[in-house]
Motif scaffolding. Structure first.
Motif, PDB file in Angstrom:
ATOM      1  N   ALA A 219      50.065  24.805  99.803  1.00  0.00           N
ATOM      2  CA  ALA A 219      51.476  25.011  99.453  1.00  0.00           C
ATOM      3  C   ALA A 219      51.715  24.616  98.001  1.00  0.00           C
ATOM      4  CB  ALA A 219      52.375  24.198 100.371  1.00  0.00           C
ATOM      5  N   ASP A 220      52.763  25.199  97.411  1.00  0.00           N
ATOM      6  CA  ASP A 220      53.152  24.880  96.038  1.00  0.00           C
ATOM      7  C   ASP A 220      54.656  24.646  96.031  1.00  0.00           C
ATOM      8  OD1 ASP A 220      54.098  25.244  93.277  1.00  0.00           O
ATOM      9  OD2 ASP A 220      52.060  25.919  92.827  1.00  0.00           O
ATOM     10  N   GLN A 221      55.060  23.367  95.857  1.00  0.00           N
ATOM     11  CA  GLN A 221      56.477  23.018  95.977  1.00  0.00           C
ATOM     12  C   GLN A 221      57.328  23.719  94.919  1.00  0.00           C
ATOM     13  OE1 GLN A 221      56.614  21.514  98.742  1.00  0.00           O
ATOM     14  NE2 GLN A 221      54.463  20.996  98.774  1.00  0.00           N
ATOM     15  N   LEU A 222      56.820  23.797  93.691  1.00  0.00           N
ATOM     16  CA  LEU A 222      57.582  24.444  92.627  1.00  0.00           C
ATOM     17  C   LEU A 222      57.822  25.910  92.950  1.00  0.00           C
ATOM     18  CD1 LEU A 222      58.920  24.533  89.856  1.00  0.00           C
ATOM     19  CD2 LEU A 222      56.646  24.883  88.843  1.00  0.00           C
ATOM     20  N   LYS A 223      56.807  26.585  93.462  1.00  0.00           N
ATOM     21  CA  LYS A 223      56.960  28.006  93.774  1.00  0.00           C
ATOM     22  C   LYS A 223      57.959  28.213  94.918  1.00  0.00           C
ATOM     23  CE  LYS A 223      52.441  29.492  92.069  1.00  0.00           C
ATOM     24  NZ  LYS A 223      51.103  30.021  92.428  1.00  0.00           N
ATOM     25  N   ILE A 224      57.923  27.338  95.914  1.00  0.00           N
ATOM     26  CA  ILE A 224      58.912  27.433  96.988  1.00  0.00           C
ATOM     27  C   ILE A 224      60.319  27.342  96.408  1.00  0.00           C
ATOM     28  CG2 ILE A 224      59.893  26.252  99.003  1.00  0.00           C
ATOM     29  CD1 ILE A 224      57.038  25.330  99.696  1.00  0.00           C
ATOM     30  N   GLN A 225      60.545  26.326  95.585  1.00  0.00           N
ATOM     31  CA  GLN A 225      61.889  26.090  95.070  1.00  0.00           C
ATOM     32  C   GLN A 225      62.312  27.164  94.076  1.00  0.00           C
ATOM     33  OE1 GLN A 225      61.560  21.951  93.831  1.00  0.00           O
ATOM     34  NE2 GLN A 225      60.649  21.480  95.819  1.00  0.00           N
ATOM     35  N   THR A 226      61.381  27.674  93.281  1.00  0.00           N
ATOM     36  CA  THR A 226      61.690  28.769  92.365  1.00  0.00           C
ATOM     37  C   THR A 226      62.079  30.023  93.135  1.00  0.00           C
ATOM     38  OG1 THR A 226      60.184  27.885  90.683  1.00  0.00           O
ATOM     39  CG2 THR A 226      60.775  30.204  90.506  1.00  0.00           C
ATOM     40  N   THR A 227      61.376  30.280  94.221  1.00  0.00           N
ATOM     41  CA  THR A 227      61.701  31.444  95.055  1.00  0.00           C
ATOM     42  C   THR A 227      63.097  31.319  95.648  1.00  0.00           C
ATOM     43  OG1 THR A 227      59.377  31.856  95.585  1.00  0.00           O
ATOM     44  CG2 THR A 227      61.024  32.724  97.118  1.00  0.00           C
ATOM     45  N   LEU A 228      63.429  30.146  96.171  1.00  0.00           N
ATOM     46  CA  LEU A 228      64.756  29.951  96.750  1.00  0.00           C
ATOM     47  C   LEU A 228      65.848  30.221  95.718  1.00  0.00           C
ATOM     48  CD1 LEU A 228      64.050  26.673  98.780  1.00  0.00           C
ATOM     49  CD2 LEU A 228      64.235  28.995  99.693  1.00  0.00           C
ATOM     50  N   GLY A 229      65.649  29.742  94.494  1.00  0.00           N
ATOM     51  CA  GLY A 229      66.631  29.972  93.444  1.00  0.00           C
ATOM     52  C   GLY A 229      66.730  31.430  93.058  1.00  0.00           C
ATOM     53  N   ALA A 230      65.592  32.127  92.945  1.00  0.00           N
ATOM     54  CA  ALA A 230      65.604  33.541  92.573  1.00  0.00           C
ATOM     55  C   ALA A 230      66.279  34.383  93.639  1.00  0.00           C
ATOM     56  CB  ALA A 230      64.174  34.023  92.333  1.00  0.00           C
ATOM     57  N   VAL A 231      66.040  34.073  94.901  1.00  0.00           N
ATOM     58  CA  VAL A 231      66.651  34.840  95.987  1.00  0.00           C
ATOM     59  C   VAL A 231      68.158  34.591  96.029  1.00  0.00           C
ATOM     60  CG1 VAL A 231      66.744  35.095  98.501  1.00  0.00           C
ATOM     61  CG2 VAL A 231      64.534  34.996  97.326  1.00  0.00           C
ATOM     62  N   ALA A 232      68.583  33.358  95.795  1.00  0.00           N
ATOM     63  CA  ALA A 232      70.022  33.080  95.731  1.00  0.00           C
ATOM     64  C   ALA A 232      70.684  33.924  94.649  1.00  0.00           C
ATOM     65  CB  ALA A 232      70.263  31.588  95.472  1.00  0.00           C
ATOM     66  N   LEU A 233      70.021  34.082  93.519  1.00  0.00           N
ATOM     67  CA  LEU A 233      70.563  34.903  92.439  1.00  0.00           C
ATOM     68  C   LEU A 233      70.714  36.354  92.875  1.00  0.00           C
ATOM     69  CD1 LEU A 233      71.400  35.167  89.443  1.00  0.00           C
ATOM     70  CD2 LEU A 233      68.972  35.554  88.913  1.00  0.00           C
ATOM     71  N   LEU A 234      69.755  36.877  93.627  1.00  0.00           N
ATOM     72  CA  LEU A 234      69.859  38.257  94.105  1.00  0.00           C
ATOM     73  C   LEU A 234      71.107  38.445  94.966  1.00  0.00           C
ATOM     74  CD1 LEU A 234      66.173  39.160  95.077  1.00  0.00           C
ATOM     75  CD2 LEU A 234      67.388  39.642  92.952  1.00  0.00           C
ATOM     76  N   PHE A 235      71.419  37.461  95.782  1.00  0.00           N
ATOM     77  CA  PHE A 235      72.616  37.574  96.624  1.00  0.00           C
ATOM     78  C   PHE A 235      73.885  37.422  95.793  1.00  0.00           C
ATOM     79  CE2 PHE A 235      69.583  37.171 100.006  1.00  0.00           C
ATOM     80  CZ  PHE A 235      70.158  37.886 101.039  1.00  0.00           C
ATOM     81  N   GLU A 236      73.879  36.524  94.851  1.00  0.00           N
ATOM     82  CA  GLU A 236      75.066  36.354  94.011  1.00  0.00           C
ATOM     83  C   GLU A 236      75.356  37.605  93.184  1.00  0.00           C
ATOM     84  OE1 GLU A 236      75.008  31.505  93.323  1.00  0.00           O
ATOM     85  OE2 GLU A 236      73.921  32.814  91.935  1.00  0.00           O
TER      86      GLU A 236
END
Length: 347
Positions: A219-236
């Motif tokens: 697992a890569d914690q930074l990649k998990i958190q970066t993905t969550l932020g990028a996906v939130a932007l897609l919804f916004e």
């Protein structure tokens, strides 16, 4: 509670097939949710889960979204709860493709070894059975296990594409004339991808939403958190309209439902890191069992979440959290204390 294989309709050509939670004591495997969609004349199946009952539900969902004359089966990552019915691609009666992430091939070929290594890392963190026994015992729940089809290929055999969705930029691959976008994220495990269905606005997060701190060794914690932020932007930005994932058994429609969920995962990440700092404060060595207990309390205080909130997976998360803080075990012995290595050479 949902039932294994329950169909959650998203629109007339898209269905989420719901899985189930792990209950190892009762011999029940966890089953990741699967997404079934029709893009033009192409049936798209994202993950195939495990068990014959789930396989039958996939066929029912495929019939519901039809008609289709070709098939595309996509694997988001190589864990057994997402891949055991992958040979379904050979049984659909139409020309089919099956794509998997190359970094996950080894664990798909030999899941016993992958899970033995995972459990060896947490010896001394919690009262656990011998990893050499526990690994194969866990994998044995996922039967029948057929992770490959005759048509299986890896995404990485295709040229990597730059994919722009709104203001977000990804790398990955597109299928069905661009209607299906496979985006590399690689947080939950080494090969993980997420899937965006352009025409219906569904974003399938799979297991990148499975808790704020990954449990696996790859697992890569930074990649998990970066993905969550990028996906939130897609919804916004309105580039995605429906959020699904591998284990929460929910269809989140619109930014008002998706963004709080994603932000909540990021808030959980910061809360757990703060709690971990508190548990590892000072210069004294950290006792792994004590750290895991305090970490479990902090995890519960954040509301928990994820596919497997049990002692084993919490210990796996705790190991990754200690490593992320820069601590290392003082010896290879199970239960050895952890401390920060000297920061100056020669100390």
């Amino acid at each position: 509670m949902t039932g294994l294989g329950e169909l959650a309709g998203i629109d007339g050509r898209t269905v989420l097939v719901l899985g189930q939670e792990l209950d190892a004591e009762r011999g029940q495997p966890d089953v990741g949710n699967a997404l079934v969609h029709r893009a033009g004349d192409t049936l798209v199946v994202v993950d195939t889960g495990v068990t014959g009952a789930f396989r039958a539900a996939l066929r029912e969902a495929a019939d519901r979204v039809g008609p289709w004359s070709r098939a595309l089966v996509l694997t988001t990552h190589g864990h057994p709860d997402h891949v055991a019915n992958n040979d379904l691609a050979d049984e659909l009666g139409v020309p089919a493709e099956h794509w998997v992430p190359a970094p996950d091939l080894d664990q798909m070929r030999d899941p016993d070894a992958y899970w033995v290594r995972a459990f060896e890392r947490v010896q001394g963190m919690a009262p656990l059975p011998d990893p050499a026994v526990a690994g194969p015992a866990l994998v044995s729940l996922f039967r029948p296990y057929r992770p490959f089809a005759a048509v299986t290929r890896t995404y990485e055999e295709c040229p990597l594409e730059r994919i722009r969705i709104g203001s977000a930029r990804f790398t990955g691959w597109t299928f069905a004339d661009g209607a299906v976008r496979v985006l590399r994220t690689q947080g939950h495990c080494a090969g993980h991808v997420i899937v965006h269905l352009r025409d219906c606005g569904v974003l399938h997060l799979s297991d990148e939403g499975n808790g704020a701190c990954g449990a696996m060794a790859d697992a890569d914690q930074l990649k998990i958190q970066t993905t969550l932020g990028a996906v939130a932007l897609l919804f916004e930005e309105g580039e995605a309209e429906v959020l699904t994932d591998g284990h929460t058994f929910a269809v989140r429609r619109g930014a008002e439902a998706a963004v709080p969920f994603l932000d909540g995962r990021l808030e959980q990440a910061t809360a757990l890191q703060s709690a971990a700092l508190g548990a590892a404060a000072g210069s004294a060595p950290v006792r792994p069992g004590e750290f895991t207990s305090r970490y479990a309390e902090a995890f519960a205080a954040t509301g928990g979440g994820g596919a497997n909130p049990n002692a084993l997976f919490l210990a796996m998360m705790a190991v990754n959290q200690l490593l992320a803080l820069g601590l290392r075990p003082e010896s290879p012995d199970p239960g050895a204390p952890w401390s920060r290595p000297p920061l100056r050479l020669g100390d």
